[in-house]
Design a protein around this motif. Structure first.
Motif, PDB file in Angstrom:
ATOM      1  N   LEU A 181     -46.395  -7.909  84.807  1.00 13.76           N
ATOM      2  CA  LEU A 181     -45.300  -7.234  84.110  1.00 13.76           C
ATOM      3  C   LEU A 181     -45.905  -6.152  83.225  1.00 13.76           C
ATOM      4  CD1 LEU A 181     -43.023 -10.198  82.922  1.00 13.76           C
ATOM      5  CD2 LEU A 181     -42.688  -8.706  84.905  1.00 13.76           C
ATOM      6  N   ILE A 182     -45.284  -4.995  83.182  1.00 19.51           N
ATOM      7  CA  ILE A 182     -45.762  -3.883  82.375  1.00 19.51           C
ATOM      8  C   ILE A 182     -44.670  -3.512  81.374  1.00 19.51           C
ATOM      9  CG2 ILE A 182     -46.635  -1.525  82.390  1.00 19.51           C
ATOM     10  CD1 ILE A 182     -47.640  -1.996  85.221  1.00 19.51           C
ATOM     11  N   PHE A 183     -45.008  -3.597  80.081  1.00 15.99           N
ATOM     12  CA  PHE A 183     -44.071  -3.347  78.989  1.00 15.99           C
ATOM     13  C   PHE A 183     -44.434  -2.060  78.249  1.00 15.99           C
ATOM     14  CE2 PHE A 183     -44.364  -7.968  79.434  1.00 15.99           C
ATOM     15  CZ  PHE A 183     -43.058  -8.427  79.287  1.00 15.99           C
ATOM     16  N   ASP A 184     -43.455  -1.472  77.566  1.00 16.31           N
ATOM     17  CA  ASP A 184     -43.789  -0.518  76.533  1.00 16.31           C
ATOM     18  C   ASP A 184     -43.922  -1.270  75.208  1.00 16.31           C
ATOM     19  OD1 ASP A 184     -41.219  -0.937  75.470  1.00 16.31           O
ATOM     20  OD2 ASP A 184     -40.420   0.961  76.212  1.00 16.31           O
ATOM     21  N   LYS A 185     -44.289  -0.585  74.153  1.00 15.30           N
ATOM     22  CA  LYS A 185     -44.546  -1.286  72.883  1.00 15.30           C
ATOM     23  C   LYS A 185     -43.282  -1.807  72.217  1.00 15.30           C
ATOM     24  CE  LYS A 185     -47.204   1.817  70.849  1.00 15.30           C
ATOM     25  NZ  LYS A 185     -48.095   2.358  69.791  1.00 15.30           N
ATOM     26  N   ASP A 186     -42.128  -1.398  72.731  1.00 14.25           N
ATOM     27  CA  ASP A 186     -40.860  -1.916  72.218  1.00 14.25           C
ATOM     28  C   ASP A 186     -40.395  -3.153  72.983  1.00 14.25           C
ATOM     29  OD1 ASP A 186     -40.603   0.006  70.214  1.00 14.25           O
ATOM     30  OD2 ASP A 186     -39.690   1.436  71.604  1.00 14.25           O
ATOM     31  N   GLY A 187     -41.157  -3.561  74.003  1.00 11.71           N
ATOM     32  CA  GLY A 187     -40.826  -4.772  74.738  1.00 11.71           C
ATOM     33  C   GLY A 187     -40.003  -4.566  75.988  1.00 11.71           C
ATOM     34  N   THR A 188     -39.717  -3.320  76.349  1.00 14.68           N
ATOM     35  CA  THR A 188     -38.960  -3.029  77.570  1.00 14.68           C
ATOM     36  C   THR A 188     -39.873  -3.120  78.784  1.00 14.68           C
ATOM     37  OG1 THR A 188     -37.460  -1.564  76.369  1.00 14.68           O
ATOM     38  CG2 THR A 188     -37.572  -1.287  78.761  1.00 14.68           C
ATOM     39  N   VAL A 189     -39.414  -3.754  79.858  1.00  8.77           N
ATOM     40  CA  VAL A 189     -40.195  -3.837  81.086  1.00  8.77           C
ATOM     41  C   VAL A 189     -40.126  -2.502  81.818  1.00  8.77           C
ATOM     42  CG1 VAL A 189     -40.466  -4.985  83.314  1.00  8.77           C
ATOM     43  CG2 VAL A 189     -39.808  -6.319  81.301  1.00  8.77           C
ATOM     44  N   LEU A 190     -41.290  -1.888  82.033  1.00  6.12           N
ATOM     45  CA  LEU A 190     -41.379  -0.599  82.712  1.00  6.12           C
ATOM     46  C   LEU A 190     -41.633  -0.740  84.205  1.00  6.12           C
ATOM     47  CD1 LEU A 190     -43.655   1.250  80.115  1.00  6.12           C
ATOM     48  CD2 LEU A 190     -41.150   1.339  80.285  1.00  6.12           C
ATOM     49  N   ASP A 191     -42.326  -1.817  84.570  1.00  4.79           N
ATOM     50  CA  ASP A 191     -42.686  -2.008  85.981  1.00  4.79           C
ATOM     51  C   ASP A 191     -43.059  -3.470  86.176  1.00  4.79           C
ATOM     52  OD1 ASP A 191     -43.202  -1.463  88.618  1.00  4.79           O
ATOM     53  OD2 ASP A 191     -45.019  -0.293  88.293  1.00  4.79           O
ATOM     54  N   ALA A 192     -43.026  -3.907  87.422  1.00  6.47           N
ATOM     55  CA  ALA A 192     -43.429  -5.269  87.775  1.00  6.47           C
ATOM     56  C   ALA A 192     -43.849  -5.276  89.235  1.00  6.47           C
ATOM     57  CB  ALA A 192     -42.282  -6.257  87.546  1.00  6.47           C
ATOM     58  N   TRP A 193     -44.881  -6.045  89.541  1.00  3.17           N
ATOM     59  CA  TRP A 193     -45.309  -6.189  90.930  1.00  3.17           C
ATOM     60  C   TRP A 193     -46.055  -7.507  91.105  1.00  3.17           C
ATOM     61  CZ3 TRP A 193     -50.655  -6.291  90.799  1.00  3.17           C
ATOM     62  CH2 TRP A 193     -51.310  -5.521  89.816  1.00  3.17           C
ATOM     63  N   THR A 194     -46.284  -7.870  92.355  1.00  7.47           N
ATOM     64  CA  THR A 194     -46.922  -9.146  92.613  1.00  7.47           C
ATOM     65  C   THR A 194     -47.926  -9.036  93.747  1.00  7.47           C
ATOM     66  OG1 THR A 194     -46.542 -11.514  93.062  1.00  7.47           O
ATOM     67  CG2 THR A 194     -45.169  -9.938  94.272  1.00  7.47           C
ATOM     68  N   LEU A 195     -48.932  -9.879  93.700  1.00  7.25           N
ATOM     69  CA  LEU A 195     -49.870 -10.099  94.800  1.00  7.25           C
ATOM     70  C   LEU A 195     -49.656 -11.488  95.395  1.00  7.25           C
ATOM     71  CD1 LEU A 195     -53.095  -8.639  93.124  1.00  7.25           C
ATOM     72  CD2 LEU A 195     -51.595  -7.514  94.789  1.00  7.25           C
ATOM     73  N   ASN A 196     -48.555 -12.133  94.978  1.00 11.53           N
ATOM     74  CA  ASN A 196     -48.207 -13.480  95.429  1.00 11.53           C
ATOM     75  C   ASN A 196     -49.271 -14.511  95.063  1.00 11.53           C
ATOM     76  OD1 ASN A 196     -45.658 -12.808  96.764  1.00 11.53           O
ATOM     77  ND2 ASN A 196     -46.942 -11.696  98.225  1.00 11.53           N
ATOM     78  N   LEU A 197     -49.884 -14.313  93.897  1.00 12.79           N
ATOM     79  CA  LEU A 197     -50.867 -15.269  93.401  1.00 12.79           C
ATOM     80  C   LEU A 197     -50.143 -16.408  92.691  1.00 12.79           C
ATOM     81  CD1 LEU A 197     -53.410 -12.727  91.855  1.00 12.79           C
ATOM     82  CD2 LEU A 197     -53.456 -13.732  94.156  1.00 12.79           C
ATOM     83  N   LYS A 198     -50.558 -17.619  92.965  1.00 13.36           N
ATOM     84  CA  LYS A 198     -49.911 -18.779  92.358  1.00 13.36           C
ATOM     85  C   LYS A 198     -50.575 -19.205  91.052  1.00 13.36           C
ATOM     86  CE  LYS A 198     -48.091 -20.589  96.708  1.00 13.36           C
ATOM     87  NZ  LYS A 198     -48.057 -21.744  97.642  1.00 13.36           N
ATOM     88  N   SER A 199     -51.744 -18.636  90.758  1.00 16.61           N
ATOM     89  CA  SER A 199     -52.426 -19.001  89.510  1.00 16.61           C
ATOM     90  C   SER A 199     -53.075 -17.784  88.871  1.00 16.61           C
ATOM     91  CB  SER A 199     -53.465 -20.102  89.766  1.00 16.61           C
ATOM     92  OG  SER A 199     -54.390 -19.719  90.777  1.00 16.61           O
ATOM     93  N   GLY A 200     -52.338 -16.661  88.852  1.00 17.37           N
ATOM     94  CA  GLY A 200     -52.859 -15.463  88.197  1.00 17.37           C
ATOM     95  C   GLY A 200     -53.283 -15.770  86.771  1.00 17.37           C
ATOM     96  N   HIS A 201     -54.526 -15.417  86.411  1.00 18.10           N
ATOM     97  CA  HIS A 201     -55.104 -15.900  85.156  1.00 18.10           C
ATOM     98  C   HIS A 201     -55.811 -14.821  84.365  1.00 18.10           C
ATOM     99  CE1 HIS A 201     -57.878 -18.118  82.519  1.00 18.10           C
ATOM    100  NE2 HIS A 201     -57.060 -19.143  82.628  1.00 18.10           N
ATOM    101  N   GLY A 202     -56.834 -14.213  84.930  1.00 20.40           N
ATOM    102  CA  GLY A 202     -57.648 -13.235  84.218  1.00 20.40           C
ATOM    103  C   GLY A 202     -57.186 -11.817  84.485  1.00 20.40           C
ATOM    104  N   LEU A 203     -57.193 -10.982  83.436  1.00 18.20           N
ATOM    105  CA  LEU A 203     -56.780  -9.587  83.571  1.00 18.20           C
ATOM    106  C   LEU A 203     -57.596  -8.732  82.616  1.00 18.20           C
ATOM    107  CD1 LEU A 203     -54.617  -7.617  84.836  1.00 18.20           C
ATOM    108  CD2 LEU A 203     -53.370  -7.922  82.700  1.00 18.20           C
ATOM    109  N   SER A 204     -58.361  -7.793  83.166  1.00 15.74           N
ATOM    110  CA  SER A 204     -59.166  -6.880  82.362  1.00 15.74           C
ATOM    111  C   SER A 204     -59.063  -5.475  82.936  1.00 15.74           C
ATOM    112  CB  SER A 204     -60.641  -7.311  82.352  1.00 15.74           C
ATOM    113  OG  SER A 204     -60.799  -8.597  81.814  1.00 15.74           O
ATOM    114  N   LEU A 205     -59.305  -4.495  82.079  1.00 13.87           N
ATOM    115  CA  LEU A 205     -59.333  -3.111  82.536  1.00 13.87           C
ATOM    116  C   LEU A 205     -60.697  -2.774  83.117  1.00 13.87           C
ATOM    117  CD1 LEU A 205     -57.477  -1.378  79.580  1.00 13.87           C
ATOM    118  CD2 LEU A 205     -56.611  -1.608  81.920  1.00 13.87           C
TER     119      LEU A 205
END
Length: 338
Positions: free
Chosen positions: A71-95
């Motif tokens: 899920l991708i939010f702006d700083k006001d909490g609005t969802v800007l975008d969403a997508w999936t890789l169909n992962l059942k245990s998505g856990h780590g996220l880094s740039l």
């Protein structure tokens, strides 16, 4: 390590907690429990595992809800975008950076996958399973929880739910080395009972790999070649991943302790903020940190703002966002700096 069995104690109502001021010293925050404007019928979540801010000042979060892993939010909490890789245990996220563009490093411990994607979710690199590249034997468990990129493009993977190694790959995915490994001893510098998170610490004169040893309440630092450097012990803080923001080191405390009860308990989460000398200067949601010489005293939850903080993200103005695990699928809370 099994969690101590504990009945759930009903927290205060959101009405009484909304607007609470938490934290200490120069790092105090007003709690906004209703920051997220996501709708459960369109953007459901199970556990909000981790969050980062990209160069566009968007807040990108990974969940283990296969309908929308990201899920991708702006700083006001609005969802800007969403997508999936169909992962059942998505856990780590880094740039990460590839060909001069921002990308994401995503870890899925359930499938043993470490993926690099574009910000739109297109997979550009999949790291090999360590059993495929000679790093592990066939009997070794692999369940990566976090990955981070070094300035030279190398990728370090924390096998936090598996065999407790930190694995180093080059930017093409070629295996270089592993270090760390499992330890069941109370004191065994440089090894892990749970290597839950990893990042690059660029605050000093040389870059270091920084890892969380969650079960033993420690941060471990290593040189880029895997040589152990030093550790910091933070009793009572079962940290998730380390987060560097300027000169600060932050981490969400997923589990905690109780006074006079030195076991690991759920529903006792808070946040810790360390200065450039790795001393705890604030603990939002926790009791005020106290030191005896160079050692911080037992860190404990103070107010039931959080249940199990799995990650903390800092934005460009110093506000914080707390992601939680096993907390009735709540969306992140925003902490506005005061």
């Amino acid at each position: 390590s099994a969690l101590a069995a504990a009945p759930f104690v009903k927290a205060q109502s959101k009405t009484s907690l909304q607007g609470t001021i938490i934290g200490h010293g120069d790092h105090r925050y007003q709690v906004d429990l209703e920051w997220s404007k996501a709708k459960r019928e369109t953007h459901p979540v199970k556990n909000c595992h981790e969050m980062v801010m990209d160069a566009q000042k968007r807040l990108i979060m990974i969940t283990d809800e296969s309908k929308n892993n990201v899920l991708i939010f702006d700083k006001d909490g609005t969802v800007l975008d969403a997508w999936t890789l169909n992962l059942k245990s998505g856990h780590g996220l880094s740039l990460a950076v590839r060909s001069g563009l921002e990308h994401l490093l995503i870890c899925d411990p359930g499938s043993g996958s470490v993926l690099m994607t574009t910000l739109k979710g297109e997979i550009v690199l999949k790291l090999p399973n360590p059993k495929e590249c000679g790093a592990y034997d066939t009997a070794s468990k692999y369940a990566p929880t976090e990955a981070a990129q070094a300035p030279n493009g190398d990728i370090y993977v924390a096998d936090g739910y598996g065999s407790q190694f930190i694995l180093q790959f080059d930017e093409t995915g070629k295996f270089i080395r592993k270090f760390g490994g499992i330890s069941t001893q109370a004191l065994n510098a440089g090894k892990f009972m749970q290597a839950h998170g990893v990042t690059l610490d660029l605050r000093g004169s040389v870059p270091l790999v920084l890892c969380t040893e969650r079960i033993r309440n420690e941060f471990h630092w290593y040189r880029l070649d895997g040589t152990y450097s030093h550790s910091v012990y933070l009793p009572g803080a079962y940290m998730s991943r380390p987060v560097i923001q300027g000169d600060l080191l932050l981490s969400g405390v997923c589990f905690g302790m109780k006074p006079n009860d030195y076991r690991m308990w759920r529903e006792r989460g808070f946040i810790i903020i360390l200065d450039k000398n790795n001393r705890v200067i604030s603990a939002p949601g926790g009791q005020q940190p106290k030191y005896e010489g160079d050692q911080v005293s037992l860190l404990l939850q103070d107010q039931p703002i959080f249940r199990n903080v799995h990650d903390v993200c800092s934005d460009d103005v110093g506000d914080l966002y707390a992601c939680q695990w096993s907390a009735d699928s709540v969306y992140p809370y925003k902490l506005r700096r005061v």
